[in-house]
Design a protein around this motif. Structure first.
Motif, PDB file in Angstrom:
ATOM      1  N   TYR B  32       0.865  -1.182   0.000  1.00 28.30           N
ATOM      2  CA  TYR B  32       0.000   0.000   0.000  1.00 28.30           C
ATOM      3  C   TYR B  32       0.896   1.224   0.000  1.00 28.30           C
ATOM      4  CZ  TYR B  32      -4.446   2.350   0.717  1.00 28.30           C
ATOM      5  OH  TYR B  32      -5.582   3.094   0.548  1.00 28.30           O
ATOM      6  N   LEU B  34       1.251   5.620  -0.419  1.00 27.04           N
ATOM      7  CA  LEU B  34       0.534   6.873  -0.196  1.00 27.04           C
ATOM      8  C   LEU B  34       1.428   8.050  -0.554  1.00 27.04           C
ATOM      9  CD1 LEU B  34       0.348   4.921   2.664  1.00 27.04           C
ATOM     10  CD2 LEU B  34      -1.716   6.303   2.838  1.00 27.04           C
ATOM     11  N   SER B  93       3.557   0.962   3.039  1.00 22.76           N
ATOM     12  CA  SER B  93       3.257   0.123   4.197  1.00 22.76           C
ATOM     13  C   SER B  93       2.704  -1.215   3.718  1.00 22.76           C
ATOM     14  CB  SER B  93       2.238   0.807   5.105  1.00 22.76           C
ATOM     15  OG  SER B  93       0.976   0.864   4.469  1.00 22.76           O
ATOM     16  N   THR B  94       2.610  -2.143   4.627  1.00 29.26           N
ATOM     17  CA  THR B  94       1.803  -3.332   4.376  1.00 29.26           C
ATOM     18  C   THR B  94       0.413  -3.025   4.925  1.00 29.26           C
ATOM     19  OG1 THR B  94       2.572  -4.304   6.431  1.00 29.26           O
ATOM     20  CG2 THR B  94       3.728  -4.932   4.433  1.00 29.26           C
ATOM     21  N   PHE B  95      -0.623  -3.529   4.285  1.00 27.50           N
ATOM     22  CA  PHE B  95      -1.965  -2.984   4.502  1.00 27.50           C
ATOM     23  C   PHE B  95      -2.410  -3.008   5.953  1.00 27.50           C
ATOM     24  CE2 PHE B  95      -5.845  -1.271   3.180  1.00 27.50           C
ATOM     25  CZ  PHE B  95      -6.871  -1.918   3.837  1.00 27.50           C
ATOM     26  N   ASN B  96      -2.120  -4.075   6.650  1.00 25.72           N
ATOM     27  CA  ASN B  96      -2.571  -4.151   8.039  1.00 25.72           C
ATOM     28  C   ASN B  96      -1.485  -3.828   9.042  1.00 25.72           C
ATOM     29  OD1 ASN B  96      -5.319  -4.771   7.845  1.00 25.72           O
ATOM     30  ND2 ASN B  96      -4.824  -6.863   7.224  1.00 25.72           N
ATOM     31  N   ALA B  97      -0.371  -3.325   8.549  1.00 29.29           N
ATOM     32  CA  ALA B  97       0.712  -2.975   9.473  1.00 29.29           C
ATOM     33  C   ALA B  97       0.347  -1.708  10.226  1.00 29.29           C
ATOM     34  CB  ALA B  97       2.008  -2.762   8.707  1.00 29.29           C
ATOM     35  N   GLY B  98       0.944  -1.507  11.347  1.00 27.90           N
ATOM     36  CA  GLY B  98       0.656  -0.321  12.130  1.00 27.90           C
ATOM     37  C   GLY B  98       1.405   0.906  11.694  1.00 27.90           C
ATOM     38  N   LYS B  99       2.357   0.779  10.794  1.00 25.33           N
ATOM     39  CA  LYS B  99       3.197   1.936  10.486  1.00 25.33           C
ATOM     40  C   LYS B  99       3.554   1.998   9.015  1.00 25.33           C
ATOM     41  CE  LYS B  99       7.224  -0.735  11.910  1.00 25.33           C
ATOM     42  NZ  LYS B  99       8.439  -0.794  12.736  1.00 25.33           N
ATOM     43  N   SER B 100       3.941   3.205   8.576  1.00 23.48           N
ATOM     44  CA  SER B 100       4.381   3.454   7.216  1.00 23.48           C
ATOM     45  C   SER B 100       5.824   3.913   7.227  1.00 23.48           C
ATOM     46  CB  SER B 100       3.522   4.543   6.563  1.00 23.48           C
ATOM     47  OG  SER B 100       2.181   4.133   6.432  1.00 23.48           O
ATOM     48  N   PHE B 102       8.441   6.428   5.249  1.00 22.50           N
ATOM     49  CA  PHE B 102       8.384   7.611   4.403  1.00 22.50           C
ATOM     50  C   PHE B 102       9.692   7.844   3.660  1.00 22.50           C
ATOM     51  CE2 PHE B 102       4.475   9.922   5.540  1.00 22.50           C
ATOM     52  CZ  PHE B 102       4.043   9.166   6.610  1.00 22.50           C
ATOM     53  N   GLY B 103       9.585   8.428   2.466  1.00 23.87           N
ATOM     54  CA  GLY B 103      10.751   8.916   1.762  1.00 23.87           C
ATOM     55  C   GLY B 103      11.171  10.269   2.306  1.00 23.87           C
TER      56      GLY B 103
END
Lengths: 115, 112
Positions: B32, B34, B93-100, B102-103
């Motif tokens: 996923y 964004l 992120s992975t869809f159900n992961a709690g975190k993203s 960032f670049g």
């Protein structure tokens, strides 16, 4: 407006002093995050929380601790501030349903200067 | 090891033209993606996202393209407007992961 506030918005402190930043949300979201933003480094995750008293480290957690004693508040503490911790700190919450579950909503930021 | 990279720190385009912002990732588990937009002295705001099951997602003037084989995504803004001038962050992120993750961001300047 995701209902996230940060306090203080600006702070100047001296090396070696403790500092606590507060993030408050009115949305009852489970996930909360603390990031720091520095030139050339984008947004780096410090710590995050997935529920009351449930926290985990991010990629730059050294020198920082967090606490979450209630859903709406997530505190970031610098036990003994250093000049390398001069930065802009952002709190965020995560969406809760459907596609927004992966979107994060950010607070306005806290600019911290450590002299 | 930086898992999400935005190799162009800055981009300048003329009003009315297309802006193309690029992002590369290394972790094949990401599913996923964004884009966030950030104005000075404000927090980032969500702009557009795409799931790995798609290769394109469009929202008004903004389109995100995903090339999974190349582990590359891009954000197209057409037509660009001066109000689009901001820092754009790519996140994964992975869809159900709690975190993203960032670049580092790309600063877009749209000249009138």
């Amino acid at each position: 407006d995701a209902g996230i506030t940060q306090s203080p918005r600006h702070k100047v402190t001296e090396t070696g002093t403790p500092v606590t930043l507060r993030c408050h949300q009115t949305e009852n979201h489970r996930y909360m995050y603390w990031y720091r933003q520095d030139p050339g480094h984008g947004l780096r995750l410090i710590h995050y929380s997935y529920g009351v008293k449930d926290t985990d480290k991010g990629e730059v957690s050294d020198g920082y601790s967090v606490s979450r004693s209630k859903t709406e508040d997530f505190l970031l503490t610098l036990e003994s501030a250093t000049s390398s911790q001069t930065s802009v700190y952002f709190c965020a919450i995560r969406g809760t349903s459907g596609r927004s579950r992966n979107e994060q909503f950010f607070g306005p930021g806290t600019r911290l200067t450590v002299l | 090891d930086q898992q999400v990279k935005q190799n162009s720190p800055s981009l300048s385009v003329q009003e009315g033209r297309i802006s193309i912002l690029n992002c590369d990732y290394t972790n094949s588990m990401f599913d996923y993606f964004l884009w966030y937009k950030k104005y000075p002295a404000e927090g980032p705001t969500f702009l557009i996202s795409i799931s790995s099951i798609k290769d394109k997602n469009e929202d008004g003037r903004f389109t995100v393209f995903l090339n999974k084989s190349a582990k590359h995504l891009s954000l197209h803004i057409v037509p660009s407007q001066p109000g689009d001038s901001a820092v754009y962050f790519c996140a994964a992120s992975t869809f159900n992961a709690g975190k993203s993750t960032f670049g580092d961001g790309t600063t877009l300047t749209v000249k009138p």
